[in-house]
Scaffold this active site. Structure first.
Site, short mmCIF file in Angstrom:
data_model
loop_
_atom_site.label_atom_id
_atom_site.label_comp_id
_atom_site.label_asym_id
_atom_site.label_seq_id
_atom_site.Cartn_x
_atom_site.Cartn_y
_atom_site.Cartn_z
N SER A 121 -5.10 1.72 15.68
CA SER A 121 -6.03 2.52 16.00
C SER A 121 -6.95 2.38 16.29
CB SER A 121 -5.90 3.94 16.54
OG SER A 121 -6.74 5.49 17.58
N ASP A 239 -0.31 7.33 26.38
CA ASP A 239 -1.72 7.84 26.00
C ASP A 239 -2.21 8.92 26.53
OD1 ASP A 239 -3.82 7.77 23.44
OD2 ASP A 239 -2.87 5.63 22.85
N HIS A 292 0.35 8.51 21.93
CA HIS A 292 -0.72 7.68 20.87
C HIS A 292 -0.03 7.83 19.48
CE1 HIS A 292 -4.22 5.59 19.00
NE2 HIS A 292 -4.53 6.08 18.56
#
Length: 337
Positions: A121, A239, A292
């Protein structure tokens, strides 16, 4: 005869000097039989800590795939609670400078001919910043998972009892362009709203710089990205945490209009070296299944096997196989940015 002997001596002397002053990378590349895996550095995401269980599992997996790998989880502070706090609060430029100094001073990392890197991320764009601004030691392959390379247009939701997250997101919602917010709150420093693009260019503390979006370009950023052997960008196909999810591939999203990276000026004018890297086959677009940071052991095994290991393992390789759709076992990486 005397002239020939003199020439032989000159050639021998020149060969000795060339060997003596060759760069460490060049000497390492000549030894195709060296099976020493390159060290791997890992940078975690928002709300995570360098020694959390998920990070430990990833480190163990990287070592098991390429035995003997030194894995270094990047941290801003040694205390886990403080490291997690620093993922929300802090000046990214200052944090990155500290990481650059820490890696350059590490007794093993600093002596390696190169390192590999994986960013989860927000750790992905931070590691890209390392490549552009420092790159000492240089990164061979950079892998990012769900990273916000083209910024975010909305801030994440927080768990009810996550007061650090709730406080940070509340402040971000007021004025993301103020000097205080840009200098203190981490997600604001990669906030990029196309409807406020001029404000972004003027006030962004981090992303506008490493994306070379301002009128004066930093040529070192471009050169360092182009030197990568591989830049592998994973986008999670479902996501819902990162908005827009296409930022993981440097895509521009404005309302319902999506502009792929190769159709953007960032690429056509090669602001950060992505076009040059792409032309030599080093830019990879891959997808990961699920939401995610829902990472499977199978997907990570494939990624680490494809791009990590000894320096010369992947020389001359063709394009790697398509991304796996993942296995059953998953790493507990949370839902962090």
């Amino acid at each position: 005869m005397a002239i020939k002997n003199h020439l032989r001596l000159l050639f021998a002397a020149w060969s000795l000097l060339a060997t003596t002053f060759a760069s460490p990378v060049s000497r390492f590349e000549e030894d195709d039989d060296d099976d020493t895996p390159l060290p791997v550095v890992i940078w975690h995401g928002l709300g995570d800590a360098y020694n959390a269980d998920g990070m430990r599992q990833v480190a163990a997996l990287a070592e098991s795939i390429n035995p003997g790998t030194l894995v270094y989880p990047i941290r801003i502070e040694e205390a886990a609670s403080r490291d997690r706090y620093d993922s929300f609060v802090g000046n990214v430029t200052e944090q990155l400078a500290k990481v650059c100094a820490d890696i350059a001073a590490h007794p093993i990392l600093s002596t390696a001919p190169a390192i590999d890197a994986v960013g989860f991320s927000q750790g992905g764009q931070f590691l890209r910043g390392y490549v552009e601004r420092c790159n000492n030691p240089p990164v061979r392959s950079l892998i990012t998972f769900g990273s916000q390379h083209n910024g975010i247009t909305a801030f994440r939701e927080c768990e009810t009892n996550d007061w650090i997250c709730r406080f940070a997101m509340a402040v971000l919602g007021t004025n993301p362009w103020s000097p205080t917010v840009q200098g203190k709150l981490v997600p604001a420093q990669y906030f990029r709203d196309p409807d406020q693009y001029e404000k972004y260019l003027e006030h962004s503390n981090f992303l506008a710089d490493i994306n070379n979006e301002r009128s004066i370009k930093n040529e070192t950023y471009k050169k360092n990205i182009a030197k990568l052997e591989n830049f592998v960008m994973y986008m999670f196909d479902a996501d819902t945490t990162v908005v827009p999810k296409e930022t993981s591939w440097f895509e521009e999203v404005n309302g319902t209009e999506i502009t792929p990276l190769r159709a953007r000026k960032l690429y056509s004018e090669d602001w950060i070296g992505l076009r040059e890297l792409d032309r030599k086959g080093g830019l990879k677009f891959r997808t990961a299944p699920g939401d995610h940071m829902q990472l499977s052991d199978e997907l990570l095994t494939e990624a680490f096997g494809d791009f990590f290991g000894p320096l010369n393992r992947h020389k001359g390789r063709s394009e790697p196989r398509p991304a796996s759709r993942g296995g059953e076992a998953e790493f507990d990486m949370g839902n962090d940015l």
